[in-house]
Design a protein around this motif. Sequence first.
Motif, PDB file in Angstrom:
ATOM      1  N   ILE A  19      -2.016  42.253  56.656  1.00 57.44           N
ATOM      2  CA  ILE A  19      -2.242  43.610  57.132  1.00 57.44           C
ATOM      3  C   ILE A  19      -1.100  44.520  56.704  1.00 57.44           C
ATOM      4  N   MET A  20      -1.462  45.744  56.321  1.00 57.24           N
ATOM      5  CA  MET A  20      -0.483  46.787  56.041  1.00 57.24           C
ATOM      6  C   MET A  20      -0.756  47.944  56.995  1.00 57.24           C
ATOM      7  N   TYR A  21       0.302  48.392  57.666  1.00 57.97           N
ATOM      8  CA  TYR A  21       0.185  49.482  58.630  1.00 57.97           C
ATOM      9  C   TYR A  21       0.566  50.812  58.001  1.00 57.97           C
TER      10      TYR A  21
ATOM     11  N   ALA B 120      -3.638  51.905  62.450  1.00 57.41           N
ATOM     12  CA  ALA B 120      -3.427  51.456  63.818  1.00 57.41           C
ATOM     13  C   ALA B 120      -1.924  51.383  64.041  1.00 57.41           C
ATOM     14  N   TYR B 121      -1.512  51.600  65.280  1.00 55.62           N
ATOM     15  CA  TYR B 121      -0.095  51.513  65.583  1.00 55.62           C
ATOM     16  C   TYR B 121       0.343  50.052  65.594  1.00 55.62           C
ATOM     17  N   SER B 122       1.541  49.815  65.077  1.00 53.94           N
ATOM     18  CA  SER B 122       2.153  48.497  65.164  1.00 53.94           C
ATOM     19  C   SER B 122       3.661  48.664  65.057  1.00 53.94           C
ATOM     20  N   PRO B 123       4.413  47.863  65.770  1.00 51.73           N
ATOM     21  CA  PRO B 123       5.863  47.892  65.578  1.00 51.73           C
ATOM     22  C   PRO B 123       6.266  47.279  64.237  1.00 51.73           C
ATOM     23  N   TYR B 124       5.312  46.623  63.565  1.00 52.65           N
ATOM     24  CA  TYR B 124       5.564  45.991  62.272  1.00 52.65           C
ATOM     25  C   TYR B 124       5.041  46.887  61.157  1.00 52.65           C
ATOM     26  N   THR B 125       5.597  46.717  59.956  1.00 56.74           N
ATOM     27  CA  THR B 125       5.086  47.463  58.803  1.00 56.74           C
ATOM     28  C   THR B 125       3.957  46.696  58.130  1.00 56.74           C
ATOM     29  N   ALA B 126       4.013  45.364  58.257  1.00 59.86           N
ATOM     30  CA  ALA B 126       2.991  44.511  57.644  1.00 59.86           C
ATOM     31  C   ALA B 126       2.979  43.167  58.362  1.00 59.86           C
ATOM     32  N   ILE B 127       1.877  42.460  58.183  1.00 61.35           N
ATOM     33  CA  ILE B 127       1.773  41.083  58.653  1.00 61.35           C
ATOM     34  C   ILE B 127       1.386  40.237  57.460  1.00 61.35           C
ATOM     35  N   VAL B 128       2.147  39.174  57.225  1.00 63.68           N
ATOM     36  CA  VAL B 128       1.779  38.213  56.194  1.00 63.68           C
ATOM     37  C   VAL B 128       1.315  36.951  56.897  1.00 63.68           C
ATOM     38  N   ALA B 129       0.365  36.257  56.276  1.00 64.80           N
ATOM     39  CA  ALA B 129      -0.322  35.186  56.976  1.00 64.80           C
ATOM     40  C   ALA B 129      -0.446  33.936  56.118  1.00 64.80           C
ATOM     41  N   ARG B 130      -1.295  33.022  56.568  1.00 66.46           N
ATOM     42  CA  ARG B 130      -1.437  31.716  55.923  1.00 66.46           C
ATOM     43  C   ARG B 130      -1.607  31.763  54.410  1.00 66.46           C
ATOM     44  N   PRO B 131      -2.427  32.636  53.831  1.00 65.91           N
ATOM     45  CA  PRO B 131      -2.563  32.589  52.364  1.00 65.91           C
ATOM     46  C   PRO B 131      -1.226  32.759  51.631  1.00 65.91           C
ATOM     47  N   TRP B 132      -0.371  33.648  52.125  1.00 64.52           N
ATOM     48  CA  TRP B 132       0.945  33.830  51.512  1.00 64.52           C
ATOM     49  C   TRP B 132       1.804  32.595  51.748  1.00 64.52           C
ATOM     50  N   LEU B 133       1.800  32.096  52.973  1.00 65.97           N
ATOM     51  CA  LEU B 133       2.573  30.903  53.304  1.00 65.97           C
ATOM     52  C   LEU B 133       2.167  29.734  52.409  1.00 65.97           C
ATOM     53  N   HIS B 134       0.863  29.546  52.251  1.00 68.60           N
ATOM     54  CA  HIS B 134       0.362  28.426  51.449  1.00 68.60           C
ATOM     55  C   HIS B 134       0.660  28.612  49.960  1.00 68.60           C
ATOM     56  N   ALA B 135       0.565  29.843  49.471  1.00 71.82           N
ATOM     57  CA  ALA B 135       0.822  30.092  48.041  1.00 71.82           C
ATOM     58  C   ALA B 135       2.250  29.725  47.653  1.00 71.82           C
ATOM     59  N   LEU B 136       3.194  29.957  48.543  1.00 70.79           N
ATOM     60  CA  LEU B 136       4.588  29.630  48.250  1.00 70.79           C
ATOM     61  C   LEU B 136       5.006  28.259  48.770  1.00 70.79           C
ATOM     62  N   GLY B 137       4.161  27.628  49.556  1.00 73.01           N
ATOM     63  CA  GLY B 137       4.546  26.367  50.176  1.00 73.01           C
ATOM     64  C   GLY B 137       5.543  26.581  51.293  1.00 73.01           C
ATOM     65  N   VAL B 138       5.415  27.719  51.985  1.00 74.41           N
ATOM     66  CA  VAL B 138       6.355  28.104  53.036  1.00 74.41           C
ATOM     67  C   VAL B 138       6.124  27.300  54.307  1.00 74.41           C
ATOM     68  N   ILE B 139       7.223  26.908  54.926  1.00 74.28           N
ATOM     69  CA  ILE B 139       7.218  26.332  56.259  1.00 74.28           C
ATOM     70  C   ILE B 139       7.971  27.330  57.126  1.00 74.28           C
ATOM     71  N   SER B 140       7.366  27.749  58.229  1.00 80.27           N
ATOM     72  CA  SER B 140       8.025  28.719  59.096  1.00 80.27           C
ATOM     73  C   SER B 140       8.340  28.101  60.442  1.00 80.27           C
ATOM     74  N   SER B 141       9.363  28.643  61.083  1.00 79.84           N
ATOM     75  CA  SER B 141       9.730  28.201  62.417  1.00 79.84           C
ATOM     76  C   SER B 141      10.108  29.416  63.250  1.00 79.84           C
ATOM     77  N   THR B 142       9.307  29.691  64.272  1.00 79.96           N
ATOM     78  CA  THR B 142       9.644  30.798  65.166  1.00 79.96           C
ATOM     79  C   THR B 142      10.844  30.420  66.038  1.00 79.96           C
ATOM     80  N   LEU B 143      11.016  29.153  66.363  1.00 80.35           N
ATOM     81  CA  LEU B 143      12.174  28.722  67.146  1.00 80.35           C
ATOM     82  C   LEU B 143      13.471  29.017  66.396  1.00 80.35           C
ATOM     83  N   HIS B 144      13.483  28.730  65.092  1.00 77.67           N
ATOM     84  CA  HIS B 144      14.682  28.922  64.274  1.00 77.67           C
ATOM     85  C   HIS B 144      14.727  30.311  63.635  1.00 77.67           C
TER      86      HIS B 144
END
Length: 171
Positions: A68-70, A125-149
């Motif tokens: 998503i792009m805001y 739509a209003y959002s405090p974020y400028t964009a949201i990146v999701a699974r397709p981007w994560l998978h394309a780069l082989g990204v592993i994310s951690s909200t804890l870290h």
Amino acid sequence: MSVVWLPIEDLNSEPKRARVEIRPTLSFSDEDKIETIQPHDNALVVTLKIGGHDVKRVMVDKGSGAKIMYPDLYRGLNLKPEDLITYDSPLISFDGKVVIPRGQIRLPMQASSEVVEVDFIVVDAYSPYTAIVARPWLHALGVISSTLHLKVKYPSEDQIEEHVGSQSMAR
């Protein structure tokens, strides 16, 4: 006992060696939490290069398939309605409202040395974020994310690249 028949040229050739590919392991440890205030429940918010510009307040949402792009980013990149292609499917926002997208646009998104083309759905739509990146981007780069870290890590050539989230931007 089984017999394996080999062509004569295989008997005279050197044995073939298996290609061994050593890849660094993607993992998180307590050391990855050092620069974060713990405990927390902040979203993973990073700065990424989108369309050649450093873009702050990009939320990494591994639970979503939509990129998503805001409006703030749309205006900040000086995009015009003619830059968009049609996107007809309505979306449901975080607050449960139906949002009709303005359209879709493909832009290069760079994370360190890796560049991936991303199809963003542009919404009003209003959002405090400028964009949201999701699974397709994560998978394309082989990204592993951690909200804890508050980090994302991904393999790049023979090393591990990482992006550190910003707690202050997430708040």
